[in-house]
Enzyme design. Structure first.
Site, short mmCIF file in Angstrom:
data_model
loop_
_atom_site.label_atom_id
_atom_site.label_comp_id
_atom_site.label_asym_id
_atom_site.label_seq_id
_atom_site.Cartn_x
_atom_site.Cartn_y
_atom_site.Cartn_z
N ASP A 59 0.75 -1.01 -0.05
CA ASP A 59 0.08 0.12 0.12
C ASP A 59 0.98 1.24 -0.05
O ASP A 59 0.65 2.39 -0.47
CB ASP A 59 -0.88 -0.06 1.08
CG ASP A 59 -2.09 -0.81 1.00
OD1 ASP A 59 -2.31 -1.23 0.00
OD2 ASP A 59 -2.74 -1.15 1.96
N ASN B 21 -4.68 9.04 1.84
CA ASN B 21 -5.13 8.58 3.11
C ASN B 21 -5.51 9.34 4.21
O ASN B 21 -6.60 9.20 4.77
CB ASN B 21 -4.28 7.45 3.48
CG ASN B 21 -4.41 5.79 3.16
OD1 ASN B 21 -5.30 5.63 2.41
ND2 ASN B 21 -3.58 5.08 3.49
N ASP C 196 -1.92 14.31 21.59
CA ASP C 196 -0.89 13.91 20.75
C ASP C 196 -1.00 14.28 19.25
O ASP C 196 -0.10 14.34 18.68
CB ASP C 196 -0.39 12.48 20.89
CG ASP C 196 0.31 11.87 21.90
OD1 ASP C 196 0.53 12.64 22.81
OD2 ASP C 196 0.26 10.58 22.27
N LEU D 260 -11.23 6.41 1.97
CA LEU D 260 -10.01 5.39 1.61
C LEU D 260 -9.05 5.03 2.63
O LEU D 260 -8.85 3.75 2.77
CB LEU D 260 -9.51 5.88 0.30
CG LEU D 260 -8.67 4.88 -0.47
CD1 LEU D 260 -9.52 3.52 -1.07
CD2 LEU D 260 -7.88 5.37 -1.63
N TYR E 201 -4.10 4.40 9.40
CA TYR E 201 -3.86 4.89 10.61
C TYR E 201 -5.15 5.33 11.37
O TYR E 201 -5.28 5.23 12.63
CB TYR E 201 -3.01 6.03 10.51
CG TYR E 201 -2.41 6.70 11.69
CD1 TYR E 201 -2.31 6.05 12.80
CD2 TYR E 201 -1.92 7.98 11.43
CE1 TYR E 201 -1.58 6.72 13.84
CE2 TYR E 201 -1.06 8.76 12.62
CZ TYR E 201 -1.06 7.92 14.04
OH TYR E 201 -0.26 8.33 14.78
N ASN E 202 -6.22 5.95 10.91
CA ASN E 202 -7.38 6.22 11.43
C ASN E 202 -7.88 4.86 12.22
O ASN E 202 -8.32 4.98 13.43
CB ASN E 202 -8.44 6.62 10.49
CG ASN E 202 -9.82 6.62 11.09
OD1 ASN E 202 -10.08 7.61 11.61
ND2 ASN E 202 -10.62 5.84 10.77
N LEU E 203 -7.97 3.83 11.51
CA LEU E 203 -8.45 2.43 12.32
C LEU E 203 -7.55 2.21 13.42
O LEU E 203 -8.27 1.77 14.45
CB LEU E 203 -8.59 1.41 11.33
CG LEU E 203 -9.02 0.08 11.54
CD1 LEU E 203 -10.58 0.29 12.21
CD2 LEU E 203 -9.00 -0.76 10.62
N SER E 204 -6.35 2.09 13.28
CA SER E 204 -5.33 2.03 14.39
C SER E 204 -5.54 2.95 15.74
O SER E 204 -5.36 2.57 16.76
CB SER E 204 -3.97 2.02 14.03
OG SER E 204 -3.52 1.06 12.97
#
EC number: 2.7.1.23
Length: 284
Positions: A70, A139, A169, A177, A182-185
């Protein structure tokens, strides 16, 4: 096959010879170029995603084959974004949310492409601006603190109207998309990849009342941090954001274009990649 489909650019991200994927990528490059020739395509190689490019070649290409994961696809999409060209990923590596095919499925994909049996997906991209510097994100755009210690205060505005102050932070501004990246993490929501929206997800916010927010893409956003911060684009490029300097973000007038198999199903991809419905033992 249409004449405009005859030229394919091939993106490969440089890999250190000690990387376990180095030899696999080197062999794959040669195999891919030979396959493109056998299938009647002209091709050219772009090694590296550092911005060095031949604009005439990029203008000539119908699409870009991204050989890797990716990260390679994201870099290629940003480089070609202003040219309005589609990309497709051939996965070599790990997760591969964006990839169209595995290496062993490329021949069939190219044959479908020649017969116009491939679908074009158009996704929302972000356009950011700091001062006179503009950039695109596929992303996400992240506002992150420069110092390891302390809290970063970020004032958020919709247009010129202040609506929130984030203390933590940092803050992720993701595309649909990018909602599975990172958003999901950071415990942000998954939003259907073809939606027209932004996802604002705070990073380790000081207040327990702060939650991710989904906004329609018709809004223009801007942000100011109370101290110097970093703006990170797709985890690959960084810009300095001075204290109280505005960062403007809006929907890009040009979409992110990905070529995918007609049979690709978004929900099936989520199920397979995130192991939804699998037993705990299989997830290990």
């Amino acid at each position: 096959m249409k004449d405009s489909h005859q030229t394919i650019g091939v993106f490969v991200r440089p890999t250190h010879y000690q990387n376990p994927l180095f030899e696999k990528l080197e062999r794959a490059k040669e195999w891919v170029l030979k396959l493109l020739e056998d299938e009647g395509f002209e091709s050219f190689m772009i090694d590296g995603l550092d911005g060095a490019k031949d604009e005439r070649l990029i203008e000539k290409a119908y699409a870009f084959l991204c050989l890797g994961g990716d990260g390679t696809i994201l870099g290629a999409l940003r480089m070609t974004h202003s040219y309005n060209k589609p990309c497709f990923g051939v996965r070599i590596g790990n997760l591969g949310f964006l990839s169209a095919v595995e290496l062993n499925g490329l021949k069939g994909f190219l044959q479908d492409l020649k017969q116009d049996k491939i679908k074009l997906e158009e996704h929302l991209a972000l356009e950011g601006r700091i001062g006179k510097t503009s950039f695109y994100a596929i992303n996400e755009i992240v506002i992150a603190k420069k110092k390891a210690l302390g809290v970063l205060d970020i004032q958020a505005y919709v247009g010129h109207t202040p609506f929130n102050t984030y203390k933590g932070d940092g803050l992720i501004i993701a595309t649909p998309l990018g909602s599975t990246a990172y958003n999901l993490s950071a415990h942000g929501p998954i939003v259907h990849a073809l939606s027209q929206s932004y996802i604002l997800t705070p990073l380790c916010d000081f207040s327990l009342t702060q939650r991710p927010l989904v906004l329609g893409a018709e809004f223009c956003l801007n942000f100011c941090a109370h101290e110097d911060a970093l703006v990170v684009i797709d985890g690959q490029a960084t810009y300095d954001l001075k204290a109280n300097q505005p960062l403007y973000i809006q929907k890009s007038p040009t979409t992110t274009k990905l070529l995918q198999k007609n049979s690709r199903d978004y929900f099936k991809v989520l199920k397979e990649k995130l192991l939804w419905g699998e037993s705990p033992s299989k997830k290990r």
